[in-house]
Motif scaffolding. Structure first.
Motif, PDB file in Angstrom:
ATOM      1  N   GLU A 171       0.728  -1.226   0.074  1.00 40.89           N
ATOM      2  CA  GLU A 171       0.031  -0.040  -0.034  1.00 40.89           C
ATOM      3  C   GLU A 171       0.905   1.044  -0.054  1.00 40.89           C
ATOM      4  O   GLU A 171       1.682   1.413   0.781  1.00 40.89           O
ATOM      5  CB  GLU A 171      -0.914   0.120   1.137  1.00 40.89           C
ATOM      6  CG  GLU A 171      -1.770   1.298   1.135  1.00 40.89           C
ATOM      7  CD  GLU A 171      -2.766   1.312   2.390  1.00 40.89           C
ATOM      8  OE1 GLU A 171      -3.549   2.467   2.422  1.00 40.89           O
ATOM      9  OE2 GLU A 171      -2.687   0.501   3.262  1.00 40.89           O
ATOM     10  N   LEU A 172       0.540   2.174  -0.917  1.00 41.78           N
ATOM     11  CA  LEU A 172       1.219   3.417  -0.728  1.00 41.78           C
ATOM     12  C   LEU A 172       0.325   4.499  -0.177  1.00 41.78           C
ATOM     13  O   LEU A 172      -0.864   4.709  -0.567  1.00 41.78           O
ATOM     14  CB  LEU A 172       1.470   3.891  -2.323  1.00 41.78           C
ATOM     15  CG  LEU A 172       2.274   2.862  -3.285  1.00 41.78           C
ATOM     16  CD1 LEU A 172       2.182   3.438  -4.753  1.00 41.78           C
ATOM     17  CD2 LEU A 172       3.511   2.752  -2.567  1.00 41.78           C
ATOM     18  N   LYS A 173       0.768   5.384   0.610  1.00 42.19           N
ATOM     19  CA  LYS A 173       0.412   6.246   1.564  1.00 42.19           C
ATOM     20  C   LYS A 173       0.765   7.723   1.089  1.00 42.19           C
ATOM     21  O   LYS A 173       0.088   8.756   1.564  1.00 42.19           O
ATOM     22  CB  LYS A 173       0.098   5.938   2.904  1.00 42.19           C
ATOM     23  CG  LYS A 173      -0.258   4.700   3.140  1.00 42.19           C
ATOM     24  CD  LYS A 173      -0.183   4.343   4.786  1.00 42.19           C
ATOM     25  CE  LYS A 173      -1.009   3.086   5.049  1.00 42.19           C
ATOM     26  NZ  LYS A 173      -1.084   2.864   6.356  1.00 42.19           N
ATOM     27  N   ASN A 174       1.686   7.871   0.286  1.00 41.64           N
ATOM     28  CA  ASN A 174       2.226   9.159   0.168  1.00 41.64           C
ATOM     29  C   ASN A 174       1.961   9.725  -1.323  1.00 41.64           C
ATOM     30  O   ASN A 174       2.145   8.878  -2.358  1.00 41.64           O
ATOM     31  CB  ASN A 174       3.618   9.289   0.301  1.00 41.64           C
ATOM     32  CG  ASN A 174       4.369  10.606   0.196  1.00 41.64           C
ATOM     33  OD1 ASN A 174       4.180  11.377  -0.768  1.00 41.64           O
ATOM     34  ND2 ASN A 174       4.925  11.123   1.494  1.00 41.64           N
ATOM     35  N   TRP A 175       1.546  10.875  -1.490  1.00 37.45           N
ATOM     36  CA  TRP A 175       0.993  11.161  -2.807  1.00 37.45           C
ATOM     37  C   TRP A 175       2.120  11.168  -3.724  1.00 37.45           C
ATOM     38  O   TRP A 175       1.554  10.920  -4.890  1.00 37.45           O
ATOM     39  CB  TRP A 175       0.222  12.474  -2.747  1.00 37.45           C
ATOM     40  CG  TRP A 175      -1.169  12.303  -2.291  1.00 37.45           C
ATOM     41  CD1 TRP A 175      -1.519  12.998  -0.918  1.00 37.45           C
ATOM     42  CD2 TRP A 175      -2.267  11.684  -2.703  1.00 37.45           C
ATOM     43  NE1 TRP A 175      -2.973  12.161  -0.732  1.00 37.45           N
ATOM     44  CE2 TRP A 175      -3.280  11.719  -1.873  1.00 37.45           C
ATOM     45  CE3 TRP A 175      -2.410  10.851  -3.842  1.00 37.45           C
ATOM     46  CZ2 TRP A 175      -4.464  11.031  -2.154  1.00 37.45           C
ATOM     47  CZ3 TRP A 175      -3.661  10.265  -4.332  1.00 37.45           C
ATOM     48  CH2 TRP A 175      -4.594  10.452  -2.990  1.00 37.45           C
ATOM     49  N   SER A 176       3.272  11.550  -3.501  1.00 39.33           N
ATOM     50  CA  SER A 176       4.450  11.647  -4.397  1.00 39.33           C
ATOM     51  C   SER A 176       4.620  10.101  -5.019  1.00 39.33           C
ATOM     52  O   SER A 176       4.922   9.930  -6.140  1.00 39.33           O
ATOM     53  CB  SER A 176       5.506  12.158  -3.728  1.00 39.33           C
ATOM     54  OG  SER A 176       6.104  11.266  -2.862  1.00 39.33           O
ATOM     55  N   ASP A 177       4.496   9.141  -4.311  1.00 39.40           N
ATOM     56  CA  ASP A 177       4.778   7.680  -4.449  1.00 39.40           C
ATOM     57  C   ASP A 177       3.522   7.356  -5.429  1.00 39.40           C
ATOM     58  O   ASP A 177       3.565   6.700  -6.553  1.00 39.40           O
ATOM     59  CB  ASP A 177       4.753   7.060  -3.377  1.00 39.40           C
ATOM     60  CG  ASP A 177       6.030   7.043  -2.541  1.00 39.40           C
ATOM     61  OD1 ASP A 177       7.071   7.616  -3.189  1.00 39.40           O
ATOM     62  OD2 ASP A 177       6.031   6.763  -1.297  1.00 39.40           O
ATOM     63  N   ILE A 178       2.473   7.895  -5.155  1.00 33.35           N
ATOM     64  CA  ILE A 178       1.088   7.489  -5.839  1.00 33.35           C
ATOM     65  C   ILE A 178       1.100   7.754  -7.042  1.00 33.35           C
ATOM     66  O   ILE A 178       0.926   7.404  -8.230  1.00 33.35           O
ATOM     67  CB  ILE A 178      -0.038   7.883  -5.057  1.00 33.35           C
ATOM     68  CG1 ILE A 178      -0.363   6.926  -3.861  1.00 33.35           C
ATOM     69  CG2 ILE A 178      -1.461   7.797  -6.184  1.00 33.35           C
ATOM     70  CD1 ILE A 178      -1.357   7.644  -2.790  1.00 33.35           C
TER      71      ILE A 178
END
Length: 426
Positions: free
Chosen positions: A359-366
């Motif tokens: 799961e990705l939780k940081n918008w930069s990663d998303i």
């Protein structure tokens, strides 16, 4: 077992398609258990509309291993499901979905219905004497004995309790030109002035009432922050009056618009399914007219879900619709402080890395993982940075519209976390 799918077009119901199922169903549905095909006169008619945005109209016979997923949008849930299960003497199991569809999908949200369910409703009306005069607003709020009897016993079908999904008790009611409120299915279109969903608290607790009390305020906040919205719901006593946007009553006629959940478009069968937000975005982009605008709209809504702790983000709480020839996300709905729910609702749709499934939780990663052209990605980033700047005023806006102070205090750290992430995208 067959079900015939009807579509509302140019003021009339037309048989558009049908699905055939095996008479023997064990543990759900077996391979090759469903045959789906469009009705040939409909398919060769004048510019026929599809029953699902992902099932084009054709003349082929499709043997499927699973249901066409749009049918799950029509299966009764919540109070309507329990009502019908009792009537049909069925267990609450996946194998009951088909008989529920054929009994309860006579007046769902959108512009589809199941002919067998219409017949079931007509037989129901013949068995029970339903109030024909409607109710005044005061009788509605007071839930007079006659009203309560009609809603909870005889009128669950007429009031559309089987046609709208979700756990909270809901009724589909129509305000007529006579000024009275009528069960939706019981009022002819030419007498309809406006259509509503009436929602009551999910349960008897103070927390349930608190969630409902703040839903309209949450919706007003979203509207002020530029989220696509319809007319804001209004709370009267413990009943939330939500104007419907899948219909338009005008000049003695009712238009019914195509509406389909993102779960259906993404091919998610059944209920309670964990969804991947990346897959939902891709599904939305595949059917809407302006993919960039709807991508930004979807992500901004999720930012507010995270900031304001609306944890009930399952894939049937987002839908697309086609209105006046344009397909895009519907106005926002079911947006409330669901972290308060006594059942402990958690996010069921999350951003999972396409390869690692982490799961990705940081918008930069998303944003790096979104399947977007570079130019669109830059525009998404720009829009989200601007949204992050707006979040500076979010807590104040919540207080201004009357959101309970303890809710604002609780979500302020998550608002700041989202603001910080979005501004870091610079």
């Amino acid at each position: 077992m067959d079900c015939h799918i009807e579509i509302f077009h140019e003021g009339q119901w037309l048989e558009a398609a049908h699905a055939s199922f095996s008479d023997v169903v064990r543990n759900g549905f077996r391979p090759n258990d469903c045959v789906f095909e469009y009705d040939l006169p409909y398919a060769f008619g004048d510019a026929p509309a599809p029953v699902s945005l992902v099932i084009p109209v054709d003349a082929d016979r499709h043997v499927r291993k699973t249901w066409p997923t749009f049918l799950y949008d029509l299966v009764p849930q919540g109070n309507g499901r329990r009502f019908l299960l009792d009537h049909l003497k069925l267990p609450d199991a996946q194998a009951s979905d088909l008989p529920l569809l054929c009994a309860g999908a006579f007046n769902p949200i959108g512009r589809l219905r199941i002919r067998e369910a219409v017949h079931y409703y007509e037989q129901h009306v013949e068995r029970h004497e339903l109030a024909a005069d409607g109710f005044t607003f005061d009788e509605l709020l007071a839930r007079s004995p006659d009203f309560y009897e009609m809603m909870m016993v005889h009128g669950m079908l007429a009031a559309g309790g089987t046609g709208v999904q979700g756990v909270a008790p809901k009724y589909l009611l129509t305000r007529g030109h006579d000024g009275k409120w009528h069960p939706d299915a019981a009022l002819p279109d030419d007498q309809a002035q406006r259509h509503y969903i009436i929602k009551r608290p999910r349960g008897p607790s103070d927390a349930d009432r608190k969630v409902l009390r703040n839903e309209a305020r949450y919706m007003e906040v979203a509207r002020r922050f530029g989220i696509r919205s319809f007319d804001i719901p209004v709370l009267h006593a413990d009943m939330l009056f939500i104007p419907r946007f899948d219909r338009r009553a005008r000049d003695g006629r009712v238009q019914r618009f195509h509406q389909e959940s993102v779960a259906s478009i993404a091919g998610l069968a059944g209920f309670g399914t964990q969804a991947d937000q990346f897959e939902l975005v891709n599904a939305i982009r595949s059917v809407v007219d302006v993919p960039l605008a709807e991508t930004i709209e979807f992500i901004r809504r999720d930012v507010l879900n995270l900031a304001m702790r609306n944890t009930d983000n399952h894939a049937r709480n987002t839908a697309v619709q086609t209105v006046d020839g344009v397909t895009r996300l519907t106005p926002l709905f079911d947006f409330a402080p669901m972290y308060l729910d006594p059942e402990g609702i958690t996010r069921s749709a999350r951003w999972y890395h396409p390869d690692s499934r982490k799961e990705l939780k940081n918008w930069s990663d998303i944003l790096v993982q979104l399947s977007l052209p570079d130019q669109e990605r830059a525009q998404v980033v720009e829009a989200l940075v601007r949204f992050g700047e707006q979040l500076t005023t979010l807590s104040g806006c919540m207080r201004e519209v009357g959101v309970d102070n303890d809710i604002v205090d609780f979500v302020t750290p998550s608002i700041e976390a989202q603001r910080t992430q979005l501004l870091a995208l610079r």
